[in-house]
Scaffold this motif. Structure first.
Motif, PDB file in Angstrom:
ATOM      1  N   PRO A 125      -6.750   2.788   1.844  1.00  0.00           N
ATOM      2  CA  PRO A 125      -7.450   3.927   2.437  1.00  0.00           C
ATOM      3  C   PRO A 125      -7.640   5.173   1.593  1.00  0.00           C
ATOM      4  O   PRO A 125      -7.723   5.308   0.497  1.00  0.00           O
ATOM      5  N   ASP A 126      -8.333   5.966   3.141  1.00  0.00           N
ATOM      6  CA  ASP A 126      -9.276   6.875   2.274  1.00  0.00           C
ATOM      7  C   ASP A 126      -7.436   7.797   1.744  1.00  0.00           C
ATOM      8  O   ASP A 126      -6.436   7.931   2.464  1.00  0.00           O
ATOM      9  N   GLU A 127      -7.718   8.775   1.101  1.00  0.00           N
ATOM     10  CA  GLU A 127      -6.816   9.410   0.572  1.00  0.00           C
ATOM     11  C   GLU A 127      -5.804  10.726   1.032  1.00  0.00           C
ATOM     12  O   GLU A 127      -5.486  10.925   1.769  1.00  0.00           O
ATOM     13  N   ALA A 138      -0.717   4.377   4.569  1.00  0.00           N
ATOM     14  CA  ALA A 138      -2.010   3.616   4.446  1.00  0.00           C
ATOM     15  C   ALA A 138      -2.403   3.672   5.617  1.00  0.00           C
ATOM     16  O   ALA A 138      -4.026   2.791   5.711  1.00  0.00           O
ATOM     17  N   GLY A 139      -1.584   2.631   6.863  1.00  0.00           N
ATOM     18  CA  GLY A 139      -1.547   1.805   8.130  1.00  0.00           C
ATOM     19  C   GLY A 139      -1.089   0.308   7.903  1.00  0.00           C
ATOM     20  O   GLY A 139      -1.954  -0.143   8.305  1.00  0.00           O
ATOM     21  N   LYS A 140      -0.493   0.192   6.964  1.00  0.00           N
ATOM     22  CA  LYS A 140      -0.025  -1.287   6.359  1.00  0.00           C
ATOM     23  C   LYS A 140       1.190  -1.835   8.216  1.00  0.00           C
ATOM     24  O   LYS A 140       0.530  -2.269   8.191  1.00  0.00           O
ATOM     25  N   ARG A 195      -4.890   9.211   4.697  1.00  0.00           N
ATOM     26  CA  ARG A 195      -3.560   9.023   4.315  1.00  0.00           C
ATOM     27  C   ARG A 195      -2.988  10.107   3.929  1.00  0.00           C
ATOM     28  O   ARG A 195      -1.185   9.648   4.978  1.00  0.00           O
ATOM     29  N   ARG A 199      -2.348  11.829   8.025  1.00  0.00           N
ATOM     30  CA  ARG A 199      -1.669  10.928   8.386  1.00  0.00           C
ATOM     31  C   ARG A 199       0.598  10.705   8.770  1.00  0.00           C
ATOM     32  O   ARG A 199       1.249  10.847   9.074  1.00  0.00           O
ATOM     33  N   ASP A 218      -9.959  -2.535   2.319  1.00  0.00           N
ATOM     34  CA  ASP A 218     -10.836  -1.395   2.669  1.00  0.00           C
ATOM     35  C   ASP A 218     -11.022  -1.166   4.528  1.00  0.00           C
ATOM     36  O   ASP A 218     -12.150  -1.872   4.088  1.00  0.00           O
ATOM     37  N   LEU A 219     -10.808  -0.827   4.922  1.00  0.00           N
ATOM     38  CA  LEU A 219     -11.061  -0.846   6.369  1.00  0.00           C
ATOM     39  C   LEU A 219     -12.054   0.141   6.877  1.00  0.00           C
ATOM     40  O   LEU A 219     -12.011   0.987   7.883  1.00  0.00           O
ATOM     41  N   LEU A 275      -3.616  -2.375   0.369  1.00  0.00           N
ATOM     42  CA  LEU A 275      -4.372  -1.361   1.706  1.00  0.00           C
ATOM     43  C   LEU A 275      -5.127  -0.194   1.330  1.00  0.00           C
ATOM     44  O   LEU A 275      -4.028   0.479   0.656  1.00  0.00           O
ATOM     45  N   GLY A 303       0.521  -1.505   0.038  1.00  0.00           N
ATOM     46  CA  GLY A 303       0.225   0.001   0.116  1.00  0.00           C
ATOM     47  C   GLY A 303       0.986   1.127  -0.288  1.00  0.00           C
ATOM     48  O   GLY A 303       1.960   0.838   0.266  1.00  0.00           O
TER      49      GLY A 303
END
Length: 222
Positions: A170-172, A31-33, A175, A178, A220-221, A168, A27
């Motif tokens: 994520p919402d761009e 992304a939160g990987k 992201r 973050r 997609d979380l 993964l 990702g």
């Protein structure tokens, strides 16, 4: 949209298939990987899963300075991709052929014993060798990073070494926030953090997204 419980169940099923398996989570930056990988490992427990991050193969700052790549840190050529591929092959304990394609190979046998993988210390912004022990009995290695689905150079060998690959997505907007927050936490002022994201992280994100179609599952979380 998936839940972390559903994803943990899918990872557990992969771990239960009888020989060591490698799950890759790819990702874009931010992304939160690493968060997802840690959640999966916690859900499965240390006897079942261990996380080996691709970021442990960042080139050290001194080497980036030497080759003039410091301002491009995070791009594909600022990692030891060949070293990462070699570690994945060693973790498989085989010639690198995915277990689904070579069931006759005992992929659960890992050389002479424990394999030590590098980690990446964000407080130092440096890789740390020999930080993560992967013992022979652990059936699932979860590896995460930007370029697991990249198809250029040494990176092209990675996909075949993964029994399953997730992307993964994520919402761009979240992201990017973050990423900026991460750079601020590690010493950049907000303006410099936003400039770094725009100049470096976002071109890398577009490159990572080009490999999305090579994943077995798009996560997609929400």
């Amino acid at each position: 949209m998936q839940t972390t419980t559903e994803l943990a169940g899918r990872a557990a099923a992969l771990a239960a298939r009888g020989s060591r398996r490698i799950l890759g989570i790819a990702g874009p930056p931010g992304a939160g990987k690493s968060t997802l990988a840690a959640l999966l490992a916690e859900a499965l427990g240390p006897e079942t899963a261990v996380v080996v991050p691709m970021d442990g193969f960042h080139l050290a700052r001194a080497e980036l300075d030497r080759v003039g790549l410091t301002d491009r840190k995070g791009a594909p050529d600022t990692f030891d991709a060949a070293g990462y591929v070699a570690l994945l092959r060693r973790l498989r304990g085989s010639d690198g052929v995915a277990a689904d394609a070579a069931e006759a190979v005992d992929a659960g046998t890992v050389g002479a014993g424990t394999v030590y993988a590098p980690a990446f210390d964000r407080s130092l912004e440096e890789p740390i060798a020999g930080s993560i022990p992967v013992t022979p009995g652990v059936p699932l290695v979860i590896t995460e990073g930007n370029y697991l689905l990249h198809d250029a150079g040494e990176w092209a060998s990675v996909r075949a070494l993964l029994d399953e690959a997730w992307y993964l997505a994520p919402d761009e907007e979240l992201r990017v926030r973050r990423l900026v927050d991460r750079h601020v936490r590690h010493g950049k002022d907000p303006a410099r953090a936003r400039a770094w994201v725009a100049r470096s992280d976002e071109p890398n994100a577009r490159l990572v997204a080009a490999g999305r179609h090579r994943a077995d599952l798009v996560v997609d979380l929400g």
